[in-house]
Design a protein around this motif. Structure first.
Motif, mmCIF file in Angstrom:
data_model
loop_
_atom_site.group_PDB
_atom_site.id
_atom_site.type_symbol
_atom_site.label_atom_id
_atom_site.label_comp_id
_atom_site.label_asym_id
_atom_site.label_seq_id
_atom_site.Cartn_x
_atom_site.Cartn_y
_atom_site.Cartn_z
ATOM 1 N N LYS A 59 9.681 7.465 3.944
ATOM 2 C CA LYS A 59 9.423 8.658 4.746
ATOM 3 C C LYS A 59 9.081 9.820 3.825
ATOM 4 O O LYS A 59 9.579 9.907 2.699
ATOM 5 C CB LYS A 59 10.613 8.993 5.636
ATOM 6 N N LYS A 60 8.207 10.680 4.346
ATOM 7 C CA LYS A 60 7.714 11.751 3.488
ATOM 8 C C LYS A 60 7.238 12.926 4.329
ATOM 9 O O LYS A 60 6.599 12.739 5.361
ATOM 10 C CB LYS A 60 6.553 11.205 2.648
ATOM 11 N N VAL A 61 7.568 14.150 3.877
ATOM 12 C CA VAL A 61 7.002 15.372 4.438
ATOM 13 C C VAL A 61 6.151 16.006 3.355
ATOM 14 O O VAL A 61 6.619 16.199 2.227
ATOM 15 C CB VAL A 61 8.088 16.372 4.893
ATOM 16 N N ILE B 27 8.556 24.078 10.910
ATOM 17 C CA ILE B 27 8.710 22.966 9.968
ATOM 18 C C ILE B 27 10.168 22.509 9.890
ATOM 19 O O ILE B 27 10.455 21.410 9.421
ATOM 20 C CB ILE B 27 8.168 23.337 8.570
ATOM 21 N N SER C 179 10.683 19.095 11.221
ATOM 22 C CA SER C 179 10.205 18.021 10.327
ATOM 23 C C SER C 179 11.246 17.700 9.269
ATOM 24 O O SER C 179 11.525 16.535 8.980
ATOM 25 C CB SER C 179 8.886 18.436 9.672
ATOM 26 N N HIS C 180 11.839 18.736 8.677
ATOM 27 C CA HIS C 180 12.877 18.513 7.667
ATOM 28 C C HIS C 180 14.124 17.891 8.297
ATOM 29 O O HIS C 180 14.761 17.014 7.697
ATOM 30 C CB HIS C 180 13.217 19.818 6.954
ATOM 31 N N MET D 188 13.527 14.226 8.727
ATOM 32 C CA MET D 188 13.653 13.547 7.430
ATOM 33 C C MET D 188 15.111 13.223 7.113
ATOM 34 O O MET D 188 15.424 12.153 6.616
ATOM 35 C CB MET D 188 13.085 14.431 6.307
ATOM 36 N N ILE E 289 4.829 13.064 7.572
ATOM 37 C CA ILE E 289 4.653 14.304 8.328
ATOM 38 C C ILE E 289 3.894 15.288 7.450
ATOM 39 O O ILE E 289 4.277 15.523 6.306
ATOM 40 C CB ILE E 289 6.009 14.927 8.734
ATOM 41 N N LEU E 290 2.818 15.843 7.986
ATOM 42 C CA LEU E 290 2.116 16.950 7.346
ATOM 43 C C LEU E 290 2.430 18.197 8.149
ATOM 44 O O LEU E 290 2.268 18.201 9.380
ATOM 45 C CB LEU E 290 0.601 16.720 7.326
ATOM 46 N N HIS E 291 2.890 19.245 7.467
ATOM 47 C CA HIS E 291 3.289 20.454 8.191
ATOM 48 C C HIS E 291 3.121 21.664 7.288
ATOM 49 O O HIS E 291 3.464 21.620 6.107
ATOM 50 C CB HIS E 291 4.755 20.337 8.619
ATOM 51 N N GLU F 228 4.206 19.430 2.604
ATOM 52 C CA GLU F 228 3.992 20.808 3.044
ATOM 53 C C GLU F 228 2.580 21.223 2.641
ATOM 54 O O GLU F 228 2.256 21.250 1.463
ATOM 55 C CB GLU F 228 5.040 21.725 2.427
ATOM 56 N N THR G 52 2.027 8.671 11.461
ATOM 57 C CA THR G 52 1.692 9.953 10.842
ATOM 58 C C THR G 52 1.796 11.038 11.901
ATOM 59 O O THR G 52 1.257 10.892 12.997
ATOM 60 C CB THR G 52 0.255 9.922 10.278
#
Length: 173
Positions: free
Chosen positions: A137-139, A120, A123-124, A127, A109-111, A141, A8
């Motif tokens: 996998k997951k972001v 951010i 992060s993208h 991904m 990912i938390l962003h 927002e 994470t």
């Protein structure tokens, strides 16, 4: 026995810094960074000391503004980013991006899209470029959490992380 496999990341720096012209970067590297790596950059070159970009609570912003080494209740170190640290981030960024394709493990990912400390976009980018299967996998927002999200919104951040971990463990049972 169920197992958790994964990672994470909270508002991570993932190599997508907006840099000034390469010539200016090289000039600073061989002058200020070389001769004064432990000196703080002026605020107009680094927004890291703008406490409103990290903290959402007015009281925390005031505490951070009073911050200096050794003060009780301090939230940071009370100065801007150091020249040597900035140089390290500039040098590290491209290497992180190169390694994305080697990432095969699950991650969350938390962003905050409005995070001005770490964009951010990184992060993208992670991904899109990792070898991790899409379903692993997951972001997320998290609007309004800013860069200090675990401090600003601890319950919501923990809820997202726990939910994701539980879903990962459920896949291994």
């Amino acid at each position: 026995m169920p197992q958790f496999i994964g990672c994470t990341l909270l508002a991570p720096f993932l190599g997508n810094a907006k840099l000034p012209h390469w010539l200016l970067v090289e000039f600073l590297k061989y002058t200020f960074v070389y001769w004064t790596p432990n000196s703080h950059m002026p605020q107009f070159l680094s927004n890291i000391s703008d406490n409103t970009l990290t903290w959402t609570n007015e009281n925390d912003i005031l505490l951070a503004e009073m911050d200096a080494w050794g003060n009780e209740g301090a939230l940071g170190f009370g100065g801007g980013m150091k020249w040597g640290t900035a140089n390290m981030f500039i040098a590290m960024g491209p290497h992180l991006v190169e390694k994305f394709k080697e990432v095969e493990y699950p991650f969350l990912i938390l962003h905050d899209p409005a995070d001005e400390i770490c964009s951010i976009d990184g992060s993208h980018n992670m991904m899109q470029q990792t070898s991790t299967p899409e379903e692993d996998k997951k972001v997320i927002e998290v609007h309004g959490f800013l860069h200090g999200m675990i401090y600003n919104n601890p319950e919501e951040v923990c809820d997202h992380v726990v939910e994701w971990i539980q879903s990962r463990v459920a896949k291994t049972e």
